[in-house]
Design a protein around this motif. Structure first.
Motif, PDB file in Angstrom:
ATOM      1  N   GLU A   1      -0.546   0.623   2.041  1.00 17.83           N
ATOM      2  CA  GLU A   1      -0.270  -0.489   2.943  1.00 17.83           C
ATOM      3  C   GLU A   1      -0.690  -1.845   2.368  1.00 17.83           C
ATOM      4  O   GLU A   1      -0.415  -2.881   2.956  1.00 17.83           O
ATOM      5  CB  GLU A   1      -0.978  -0.273   4.292  1.00 17.83           C
ATOM      6  CG  GLU A   1      -2.481  -0.462   4.277  1.00 17.83           C
ATOM      7  CD  GLU A   1      -3.298   0.628   3.556  1.00 17.83           C
ATOM      8  OE1 GLU A   1      -4.501   0.407   3.374  1.00 17.83           O
ATOM      9  OE2 GLU A   1      -2.742   1.678   3.162  1.00 17.83           O
TER      10      GLU A   1
ATOM     11  N   TYR B   1      -0.242  -4.807   0.008  1.00 18.70           N
ATOM     12  CA  TYR B   1       0.826  -5.406  -0.793  1.00 18.70           C
ATOM     13  C   TYR B   1       0.400  -5.640  -2.241  1.00 18.70           C
ATOM     14  O   TYR B   1       1.179  -5.466  -3.162  1.00 18.70           O
ATOM     15  CB  TYR B   1       1.338  -6.709  -0.165  1.00 18.70           C
ATOM     16  CG  TYR B   1       0.396  -7.881  -0.288  1.00 18.70           C
ATOM     17  CD1 TYR B   1       0.427  -8.694  -1.410  1.00 18.70           C
ATOM     18  CD2 TYR B   1      -0.526  -8.179   0.705  1.00 18.70           C
ATOM     19  CE1 TYR B   1      -0.442  -9.764  -1.539  1.00 18.70           C
ATOM     20  CE2 TYR B   1      -1.391  -9.249   0.590  1.00 18.70           C
ATOM     21  CZ  TYR B   1      -1.349 -10.032  -0.535  1.00 18.70           C
ATOM     22  OH  TYR B   1      -2.206 -11.081  -0.661  1.00 18.70           O
TER      23      TYR B   1
ATOM     24  N   LEU C   1       5.765  -5.798   2.054  1.00 19.75           N
ATOM     25  CA  LEU C   1       4.427  -5.793   2.661  1.00 19.75           C
ATOM     26  C   LEU C   1       3.828  -7.200   2.734  1.00 19.75           C
ATOM     27  O   LEU C   1       3.163  -7.543   3.725  1.00 19.75           O
ATOM     28  CB  LEU C   1       3.502  -4.863   1.883  1.00 19.75           C
ATOM     29  CG  LEU C   1       3.822  -3.376   2.009  1.00 19.75           C
ATOM     30  CD1 LEU C   1       3.009  -2.565   1.001  1.00 19.75           C
ATOM     31  CD2 LEU C   1       3.580  -2.881   3.427  1.00 19.75           C
TER      32      LEU C   1
ATOM     33  N   GLN D   1       5.390  -8.980   5.637  1.00 15.64           N
ATOM     34  CA  GLN D   1       4.771  -8.515   6.883  1.00 15.64           C
ATOM     35  C   GLN D   1       3.401  -9.163   7.084  1.00 15.64           C
ATOM     36  O   GLN D   1       3.056  -9.583   8.190  1.00 15.64           O
ATOM     37  CB  GLN D   1       4.633  -6.993   6.879  1.00 15.64           C
ATOM     38  CG  GLN D   1       5.939  -6.243   6.957  1.00 15.64           C
ATOM     39  CD  GLN D   1       5.736  -4.745   6.809  1.00 15.64           C
ATOM     40  OE1 GLN D   1       4.769  -4.191   7.296  1.00 15.64           O
ATOM     41  NE2 GLN D   1       6.665  -4.089   6.124  1.00 15.64           N
TER      42      GLN D   1
END
Length: 183
Positions: A11, A13, A43, A46
């Motif tokens: 998770e 990046y 990622l 996000q």
């Protein structure tokens, strides 16, 4: 090592970004580099949506977008990082790199000079200044800035591996830097 980091922290990046950068320098790993870079971008996008005031996230996203050839988006992210961190020499240096990559040398050069000036201890700010000066055709000052970057810890291995340094690699002073041990 980066593959393992990406497996352990899928998770995050930056693990994918580091894997993409490492794989880009290994023959035969082009697909891994591309896929890891796309994952890093996804990622990081996000993360910036969740934490829009984090300059470091925007700067990292700009780097990944640039590596993917998405220069307009990269410039937008670099500009946002510089807006969020106006006193950060690294954020300002990153914006200077992206401006020069976009051919906006008139904007890039003064920003690169300012980024390196208050940050005599930032190897990245000096490296960004060197890139901008090289693109502007000022080889002597570019080499001076590059020597300062290496003296402050910029890894000389990047000079050989990163095509952004191609303009300076034939210069004798740059060749000497290539033989400098990493700090």
């Amino acid at each position: 090592a980066f593959r393992e980091a990406a497996r352990l922290a899928p998770e995050m990046y930056w693990t994918w970004g580091e894997l993409a950068e490492a794989a880009a320098y290994v023959a035969g790993e082009e697909a891994l580099a591309r896929d890891s870079l796309l994952r890093a971008i996804d990622l990081a996008e996000q993360a910036t949506a969740a934490t829009p005031a984090d300059a470091r996230l925007h700067a990292d996203l700009a780097r990944y977008l640039s590596q993917a050839g998405r220069l307009g988006e990269a410039l937008n992210s670099a500009e946002r990082a510089a807006e969020l961190a106006p006193r950060s020499p690294d954020a300002q240096a990153a914006l200077a790199r992206h401006l020069s990559q976009a051919g906006r040398l008139g904007e890039a050069l003064p920003r690169a000079e300012r980024a390196a000036d208050p940050a005599p201890r930032s190897p990245d700010a000096h490296a960004a200044r060197a890139l901008v000066l090289a693109r502007a055709g000022d080889t002597a000052r570019a080499l001076e800035a590059l020597e300062a970057a290496v003296a402050l810890g910029y890894n000389p291995a990047y000079l050989a591996a990163d095509p952004r340094w191609n303009e300076l690699q034939s210069e004798e002073r740059c060749l000497a830097l290539l033989n400098t041990p990493a700090a």
